[in-house]
Design a protein around this motif. Structure first.
Motif, short mmCIF file in Angstrom:
data_model
loop_
_atom_site.label_atom_id
_atom_site.label_comp_id
_atom_site.label_asym_id
_atom_site.label_seq_id
_atom_site.Cartn_x
_atom_site.Cartn_y
_atom_site.Cartn_z
N HIS A 81 -19.87 -73.77 -51.93
CA HIS A 81 -20.83 -74.36 -51.00
C HIS A 81 -20.12 -75.14 -49.90
CE1 HIS A 81 -24.20 -74.12 -54.25
NE2 HIS A 81 -24.09 -73.01 -53.56
N ILE B 257 -18.94 -72.87 -47.17
CA ILE B 257 -20.01 -72.48 -46.25
C ILE B 257 -20.26 -73.58 -45.23
CG2 ILE B 257 -22.46 -71.88 -46.06
CD1 ILE B 257 -22.23 -70.80 -48.96
N ASP C 109 -17.40 -73.86 -42.87
CA ASP C 109 -17.05 -72.59 -42.23
C ASP C 109 -15.58 -72.27 -42.46
OD1 ASP C 109 -17.62 -70.28 -40.82
OD2 ASP C 109 -17.11 -71.16 -38.87
N ASN D 23 -12.21 -70.40 -43.92
CA ASN D 23 -11.81 -69.01 -44.16
C ASN D 23 -10.83 -68.89 -45.31
OD1 ASN D 23 -9.39 -69.90 -43.10
ND2 ASN D 23 -9.72 -68.95 -41.11
N SER E 286 -11.80 -67.57 -48.60
CA SER E 286 -13.00 -68.20 -49.15
C SER E 286 -14.10 -67.15 -49.31
CB SER E 286 -13.48 -69.34 -48.24
OG SER E 286 -13.80 -68.83 -46.96
N ASN F 259 -17.25 -67.19 -48.63
CA ASN F 259 -18.10 -67.01 -47.45
C ASN F 259 -17.40 -66.16 -46.38
OD1 ASN F 259 -16.61 -69.68 -47.39
ND2 ASN F 259 -17.10 -69.45 -45.22
N GLY G 260 -19.53 -63.21 -46.86
CA GLY G 260 -20.63 -63.71 -46.04
C GLY G 260 -21.30 -64.93 -46.64
N ASN G 261 -21.92 -65.72 -45.78
CA ASN G 261 -22.53 -66.99 -46.21
C ASN G 261 -23.67 -66.81 -47.20
OD1 ASN G 261 -20.83 -68.58 -44.70
ND2 ASN G 261 -22.24 -68.82 -42.97
N LYS G 262 -24.51 -65.79 -46.96
CA LYS G 262 -25.70 -65.64 -47.82
C LYS G 262 -25.30 -65.34 -49.26
CE LYS G 262 -28.87 -64.19 -44.16
NZ LYS G 262 -29.75 -63.11 -43.64
N ALA H 294 -22.39 -65.84 -50.62
CA ALA H 294 -21.62 -66.98 -51.15
C ALA H 294 -22.56 -68.08 -51.64
CB ALA H 294 -20.68 -67.53 -50.08
N LEU H 295 -23.60 -68.35 -50.87
CA LEU H 295 -24.57 -69.37 -51.27
C LEU H 295 -25.23 -69.00 -52.59
CD1 LEU H 295 -26.23 -71.93 -50.61
CD2 LEU H 295 -27.84 -70.43 -49.38
#
Length: 395
Positions: free
Chosen positions: A154, A157, A160, A162, A169, A171, A175-177, A179-180
């Protein structure tokens, strides 16, 4: 009162290393005769020799158990949806599961606690209780590790980022979604495992730790310039983000070992001060380390406007630094100016002294535990004290 013989009042040494590799797979604990033959001897390394103390890797005492926990974590994050499973497994895949520092400290803390069975158990009962206690300690280490990794996902994310822990990482890679969702999935698995311990106080302590992680990140994101420049605010936020999970998990480990409230609070103080000392030394490395050693990059926090202890101490000596902080650090020239003030100040030195203070408080908490006649218990406590010294040397 039934007390395990020398080497087993903490569920460690031969008992752990002999059984931990396969007891998860057995429907019943090993038989009492097998257990009894192991209870009367130990192979733990003695730390009474000063040279041994100096050379000891504190985590070597629990290396086999940590390896087992790493394997268990990979099996715990299996999910029905392939994409979610891949995301969760990514952070625990063999060879990149990270340092697992929380697990190592917690296993040592569990080993540092004398474990007693209050009443004489039936034949074979003592061995079964010992193995069940060991399983609960391992479960707590796994739970804490999952919470820690979920928080890192989290954070990646939010920042931001890397890169985390030497690898891309989650995310950045998926991708963020996703990863969340993977972070949420790990938290759900952690609390399912926590519920299986059937200990209300453990649930409350770990729930508080997760709340503190969220609070600390929110404090960092929403702080005013005035708050950014407050050492008190910074230390409170640092406790929430870097020490609450370890301190509450250490306290939980003590309570699961049947310790008194006083002993549990000493375990809490150890985890709290160790976490603070670690983060303060990390603050120093943001200015004195190299991109390779930092993994996050030189001055990783400053460009994001996160003011850490060395700059805060420099600000106390040079109030004119406040004007630079007010402008922010998007401009590289402001970073250069802040560094000039830092190198003229005692900011690095004072941060190190503060880290040493918290390191000493952690060691004092360990030294304040009730005396034990068990060599394994004493060795684990000594290892935890050595760890406080190694953090200051950043080994």
């Amino acid at each position: 009162m039934f007390i395990f013989p020398n080497g087993v009042s903490r569920i460690s040494g031969i008992l752990r290393t002999s059984f931990s590799g396969y007891y998860w797979l057995l429907p019943h604990p090993p038989c009492f005769l097998q257990c009894q033959s192991l209870l009367f001897h130990t192979t733990s390394q003695s730390l009474t020799d000063s040279a041994t103390k100096e050379q000891l890797d504190p985590f070597s005492l629990v290396a086999d158990e940590v390896s087992l926990i790493a394997q268990r974590l990979r099996s715990l994050v299996v999910a029905e949806v392939p994409k979610l499973a891949s995301a969760a497994e990514y952070v625990f895949k063999d060879g990149v599961e990270g340092k697992m520092t929380h697990s190592k400290v917690l296993l040592l803390m569990g080993s540092a606690m004398d474990f007693h069975v209050a009443e004489s158990p039936p034949q074979g009962g003592g061995c079964a209780l010992a193995i069940e206690h060991c399983k609960r300690q391992h479960s707590l280490a796994e739970i804490t590790e999952m919470i820690h990794v979920a928080n890192h996902i989290h954070d990646g994310i939010v920042d931001d980022a890397n890169k985390r822990g030497g690898i891309g990482s989650l995310n950045f890679v998926m991708g963020n979604k996703l990863a969340l969702l993977a972070g949420d999935f790990l938290l759900s698995r952690a609390f399912n495992a926590l519920a299986s311990l059937k200990n209300t106080e453990a649930l409350l302590l770990l729930g508080t730790a997760v709340e503190n992680l969220v609070t600390g990140e929110t404090m960092q994101m929403t702080a005013t310039v005035e708050q950014h420049c407050s050492m008190e605010y910074y230390m409170q936020k640092t406790y929430y983000k870097s020490a609450s999970l370890l301190s509450n998990s250490c306290k939980t480990m003590a309570l699961l070992s049947g310790q008194t409230a006083g002993v549990a609070n000493l375990a809490y103080e150890y985890g709290k001060n160790l976490g603070l000392a670690y983060q303060l030394m990390d603050d120093i490395l943001d200015f004195t380390g190299t991109p390779c050693s930092l993994e996050k990059g030189f001055l990783s926090n400053t460009p994001h406007g996160i003011i850490t202890a060395p700059i805060l101490f420099a600000l106390e000596e040079f109030p004119q630094l406040r004007a630079v902080i007010d402008q922010g650090f998007d401009n590289p020239a402001n970073i250069d100016t802040a560094l000039e003030y830092l190198w003229k100040s005692r900011g690095i030195e004072r941060t190190r002294k503060l880290a040493e203070k918290h390191s000493s408080l952690a060691a004092a908490a360990m030294d304040s535990l009730p005396d034990s006649n068990n060599e394994d218990v004493r060795n684990s406590r000594q290892a935890l004290v050595i760890l406080t010294q190694r953090i200051i040397r950043k080994e």
